[in-house]
Scaffold this active site. Structure first.
Site, mmCIF file in Angstrom:
data_model
loop_
_atom_site.group_PDB
_atom_site.id
_atom_site.type_symbol
_atom_site.label_atom_id
_atom_site.label_comp_id
_atom_site.label_asym_id
_atom_site.label_seq_id
_atom_site.Cartn_x
_atom_site.Cartn_y
_atom_site.Cartn_z
ATOM 1 N N THR A 14 0.833 -1.217 0.000
ATOM 2 C CA THR A 14 0.000 0.000 0.000
ATOM 3 C C THR A 14 0.862 1.259 0.000
ATOM 4 O O THR A 14 0.550 2.221 -0.709
ATOM 5 C CB THR A 14 -0.853 0.058 1.300
ATOM 6 O OG1 THR A 14 -0.826 -1.206 1.930
ATOM 7 C CG2 THR A 14 -2.238 0.524 1.053
ATOM 8 N N VAL A 15 1.937 1.238 0.787
ATOM 9 C CA VAL A 15 2.759 2.456 0.902
ATOM 10 C C VAL A 15 3.569 2.676 -0.377
ATOM 11 O O VAL A 15 3.634 3.792 -0.912
ATOM 12 C CB VAL A 15 3.700 2.375 2.131
ATOM 13 C CG1 VAL A 15 4.537 3.640 2.246
ATOM 14 C CG2 VAL A 15 2.893 2.156 3.403
ATOM 15 N N ILE A 138 2.576 12.486 10.411
ATOM 16 C CA ILE A 138 2.982 13.510 11.399
ATOM 17 C C ILE A 138 4.506 13.650 11.408
ATOM 18 O O ILE A 138 5.206 12.657 11.618
ATOM 19 C CB ILE A 138 2.526 13.112 12.828
ATOM 20 C CG1 ILE A 138 1.012 12.956 12.873
ATOM 21 C CG2 ILE A 138 2.996 14.137 13.854
ATOM 22 C CD1 ILE A 138 0.512 12.422 14.214
ATOM 23 N N LYS A 207 7.480 2.112 17.985
ATOM 24 C CA LYS A 207 7.487 3.544 17.653
ATOM 25 C C LYS A 207 7.961 4.365 18.853
ATOM 26 O O LYS A 207 8.744 5.308 18.710
ATOM 27 C CB LYS A 207 6.081 3.976 17.205
ATOM 28 C CG LYS A 207 5.671 3.339 15.879
ATOM 29 C CD LYS A 207 4.191 3.521 15.612
ATOM 30 C CE LYS A 207 3.786 2.910 14.274
ATOM 31 N NZ LYS A 207 2.346 2.823 14.095
HETATM 32 N N1 HSE Z 1 -0.491 -0.795 11.939
HETATM 33 C C1 HSE Z 1 -0.027 0.527 12.099
HETATM 34 C C2 HSE Z 1 -1.135 1.345 12.742
HETATM 35 C C3 HSE Z 1 0.349 1.119 10.761
HETATM 36 O O1 HSE Z 1 -2.256 0.864 12.857
HETATM 37 O O2 HSE Z 1 -0.888 2.464 13.154
HETATM 38 C C4 HSE Z 1 1.223 2.299 10.856
HETATM 39 O O3 HSE Z 1 2.422 2.036 11.491
#
Ligand code: HSE
Length: 458
Positions: A14-15, A138, A207
């Site tokens: 997708t990306v 972001i 993250k």
């Molecule tokens: N699976 C991740 C989310 C995608 O739902 O945020 C983006 O990192």
């Protein structure tokens, strides 16, 4: 105008497809902004025949990402394969080693090997850009690395997983079941290939580990993070939160404490009138508490092809502006000094890798804050007194206590002779709450596992 920046993209999910479409759509604007055009000249994916809705005809096809990473006719390698292991890892390392800048959206790779890869990028004087790894569109990586380079950061917290926020929002607003909301998030392309990764908090933790490193100058260390997901959250918790003036969000929080950096991911009660509580659906948000600018909140689309591609493209743009392709540079610009003249960010985490510190982890037992506790209590005289006694023994003070009628309809199906009891504590410690609840369990005045949700001040 300078030579075009030649980009190789590995991974056409997708990306990747959204990136190719966006580069085509923004061709002129990108060239005007970067002073040179950006051209995707080569791609790599598993299937050559799959229809991705984008035109790949002009691009050279590679079936091996490592070969693409090393290809002499690309300047930048974009890694959109995902995963902490190979082939993503070896392809990124190969590109850096070959003196090519890398742009990646791969949080898993950075959480596990970020420090080593950053050191390699520094050594080769190339960029390792990863804006897309955290928070989708972001620009939080740039904000921490550049925008707040002069501020001391005390706390950073956010909604970093679109899938979880989407699920919690739909459960709350549309009274939908957890499983149904998850299916919908998968259909919309937000969830990871293995959605347990989203709902059990690991995606958020990866993250958070990257943000904590940028915020506190520590080495990325996912193992330092306490992780709890949202799969235990029941409609009864969302209803109770609403009544008490809260909303439940899956937050990643990294905070400086006197005993070290506390890093945690868990469902969190946030006040309904706070900025973070307004963030609904797949939207992500990150709040930074830093000296003099407290708080700074960035909100935006956090998952999905277009949001992620937007961040990837901004990273490619950074390379285009600052780096003349290595091979071309060797030819055109290596002058008498023999030194490369390009100016490229070679400190991926905002400071030299050698100066990143080891994380001093503040243990979760020492976490201090308010707690929401939901118990299924035996409906007999003395139960409330027993619970109150156990809390008091741990010096836990209650802000509110609500005992629901077993048949008021807002809680889980009532067990015969039991009632839901909801407690909100004043600030206490994790250790005290755990000890008090263990004692209540031994007293046999509750059934099932207590539900515990931490309250975050904001
Ligand atoms: N699976 C991740 C989310 C995608 O739902 O945020 C983006 O990192």
């Amino acid at each position: 105008m300078s030579q075009p920046l030649r980009v190789g993209v590995a991974g056409l999910g997708t990306v990747g497809a959204a990136l190719i479409a966006q580069v085509a759509r923004q061709r002129e604007q990108l060239a005007a902004r970067c002073g040179r055009s950006i051209e995707i000249v080569a791609v790599c994916a598993r299937s050559r025949v799959k229809n991705r809705g984008v035109d790949l005809k002009a691009m050279k096809w590679f079936s091996d990402p490592v070969a693409l990473a090393r290809a002499p006719d690309i300047d930048v390698f974009v890694e959109l394969i995902g995963g902490a292991g190979d082939p993503a890892k070896s392809a990124v390392a190969a590109a850096l080693d070959a003196g090519k800048s890398v742009v990646t959206a791969n949080k898993a790779l950075l959480a596990k090997h970020g420090v080593k890869l950053a050191a390699l990028a520094e050594k080769r004087h190339v960029a390792l850009n990863f804006e897309a790894a955290v928070g989708g569109a972001i620009p939080i990586v740039k904000t921490l690395r550049e925008g707040l380079a002069g501020n001391a950061i005390d706390r950073i917290y956010g909604i970093l997983n679109g899938t979880c926020n989407y699920i919690l929002t739909r459960m709350e607003q549309d009274k939908m079941a957890f499983a149904e909301c998850l299916k919908e998030a998968q259909r919309l392309g937000y969830a990871e290939a293995d959605p347990t990764f989203d709902i059990e908090g690991h995606d958020t933790a990866q993250k958070l580990s990257i943000l904590a490193s940028l915020a506190f100058g520590s080495k990325v260390d996912q193992r330092a993070i306490y992780v709890e997901g949202i799969s235990s959250i029941a409609p009864a918790d969302l209803a109770a939160a609403d009544e008490l003036g809260y909303r439940v969000k899956l937050l990643g929080v990294a905070v400086k404490t006197p005993i070290g950096i506390e890093q945690r991911v868990h469902p969190t009660m946030v006040r309904k009138d706070s900025a973070i509580a307004q963030v609904m659906g797949v939207t992500n948000a990150v709040t930074v508490d830093a000296d003099g600018i407290n708080p700074l909140t960035l909100v935006g689309p956090g998952a999905g092809g277009t949001a992620t591609a937007s961040a990837v493209l901004s990273d490619i743009g950074d390379v285009a502006r600052t780096q003349v392709g290595y091979t071309r540079l060797a030819h055109d610009r290596l002058q008498n000094s023999g030194k490369p003249e390009f100016c490229v960010r070679t400190e991926p985490f905002g400071r030299p890798t050698a100066r990143l510190t080891s994380v001093r982890k503040a243990p979760m037992q020492r976490h201090a804050g308010g707690y929401y506790i939901r118990l299924q209590a035996r409906d007999k005289p003395g139960t409330a007194a027993t619970i109150a006694k156990r809390l008091a023994q741990q010096d836990i003070s209650l802000e509110s206590i609500v005992q629901r009628h077993a048949k008021d309809g807002s809680g889980p199906a009532p067990k015969i002779g039991s009632v839901p009891v909801i407690l909100i504590t004043y600030a206490t410690s994790e250790d005290a709450v755990r000890k008090a609840l263990a004692a209540v369990g031994r007293d046999r005045v509750i059934s099932g596992r207590p539900q515990v949700i931490r309250i975050e001040k904001n």
